[in-house]
Motif scaffolding. Structure first.
Motif, PDB file in Angstrom:
ATOM      1  N   PRO A   1       0.816  -1.226   0.000  1.00 39.31           N
ATOM      2  CA  PRO A   1       0.000   0.000   0.000  1.00 39.31           C
ATOM      3  C   PRO A   1       0.844   1.268   0.000  1.00 39.31           C
ATOM      4  CG  PRO A   1      -0.859  -1.577   1.574  1.00 39.31           C
ATOM      5  CD  PRO A   1       0.445  -2.133   1.090  1.00 39.31           C
ATOM      6  N   CYS A   2       0.414   2.229  -0.810  1.00 38.77           N
ATOM      7  CA  CYS A   2       1.101   3.518  -0.863  1.00 38.77           C
ATOM      8  C   CYS A   2       0.649   4.396   0.306  1.00 38.77           C
ATOM      9  CB  CYS A   2       0.794   4.230  -2.180  1.00 38.77           C
ATOM     10  SG  CYS A   2       1.299   3.322  -3.648  1.00 38.77           S
TER      11      CYS A   2
ATOM     12  N   ARG B   1       2.094   4.815   3.143  1.00 41.97           N
ATOM     13  CA  ARG B   1       2.559   4.392   4.458  1.00 41.97           C
ATOM     14  C   ARG B   1       4.081   4.386   4.467  1.00 41.97           C
ATOM     15  NH1 ARG B   1      -0.580  -0.903   6.479  1.00 41.97           N
ATOM     16  NH2 ARG B   1       0.593  -1.806   4.755  1.00 41.97           N
TER      17      ARG B   1
ATOM     18  N   ASN C   1       5.477  -0.952   5.905  1.00 40.94           N
ATOM     19  CA  ASN C   1       5.229  -1.894   4.813  1.00 40.94           C
ATOM     20  C   ASN C   1       6.150  -3.104   4.896  1.00 40.94           C
ATOM     21  OD1 ASN C   1       3.066  -0.724   3.491  1.00 40.94           O
ATOM     22  ND2 ASN C   1       4.341   0.505   2.126  1.00 40.94           N
TER      23      ASN C   1
END
Length: 238
Positions: free
Chosen positions: A119-120, A122, A127
């Motif tokens: 996911p972008c 974060r 991640n």
């Protein structure tokens, strides 16, 4: 003079002493009652229901807590424990996608993910933690770009430390030299030389894959992952 007998107290009520019989009086009462309209019979208006008592703060908090818990449970149900995650250099995204396709479609090892698909929005550390702990195996894509990327060095050191500190993660870090631009063995960091790497060019590659990615190992790690998340959720709510 005629003698007057002792007077007796009339046991009848006052109305009867005026010459009315009980039957007549009861009949008259029924007639009067029947002649009254519904409005006359309703001597006082019915009480209107008052506003509902406001819920206490404790009830609101309890309802919100139950709502949050159900939402978290729904989120947990949607999450999937992955078979593998591929950590790679930024310039090796296409090669990582190709290796992912090989493992999933040719060997049936799915689901998997590459780090670029995390996911972008974060932090990279978050991640990385989710990727390593949310999958059974961590694959390090050893290419020529691997050593040029400082972030890749941090990734493989972190992954190795995680596998050492957590018993169920032992042997979960898998170095892999892909077909294109593989990192030569003599340039491989010493810490990774101690681990048998997968060689995609090797004839024994299919056998190595089947020996490493065993379903029984995945099931054990998945159970431990679910228990860890459940324990952490209950501690957060308490």
């Amino acid at each position: 003079m005629m003698g007057v007998g002792k007077s007796k107290i009339d046991p009848c009520p006052l109305s009867l002493s005026w010459g009315k019989s009980p039957g007549v009086e009861m009949s008259q009462r029924r007639q009067k009652s029947a002649s009254k309209t519904p409005d006359d019979l309703s001597l006082c208006p019915l009480a209107e229901p008052g506003p509902a008592a406001p819920a206490s703060a404790g009830e609101h908090e309890g309802a919100e807590g139950r709502g949050d818990m159900s939402e978290k449970e729904d989120e947990d149900e949607d999450e999937v424990f992955l078979k593998f995650v591929i950590l790679h250099a930024e310039d090796d995204t296409d090669e990582a996608l190709r290796v992912q396709n090989v493992l999933e479609n040719d060997f049936g090892i799915k689901p998997g993910i590459i780090f670029a698909e995390m996911p972008c929005g974060r932090q990279h550390l978050q991640n990385l933690d989710d990727a390593v702990n949310g999958s059974a195996w961590t694959i390090l894509l050893l290419t020529e770009n691997f050593l040029r990327d400082t972030w890749c060095k941090f990734q493989f050191y972190t992954s190795l430390m995680n596998s050492v500190n957590r018993q169920h993660k032992y042997n979960s870090v898998i170095p892999l030299r892909p077909l294109h631009k593989p990192l030569p063995r003599d340039r491989t960091p010493f810490a990774l030389r101690t681990i048998n790497a997968l060689e995609e060019k090797s004839r024994g590659f299919p056998t190595q894959v089947e020996r490493i990615f065993q379903e029984s190992v995945y099931q054990i790690q998945q159970t431990l992952w679910k228990e860890s998340r459940s324990s952490g959720r209950h501690q957060a709510l308490s």
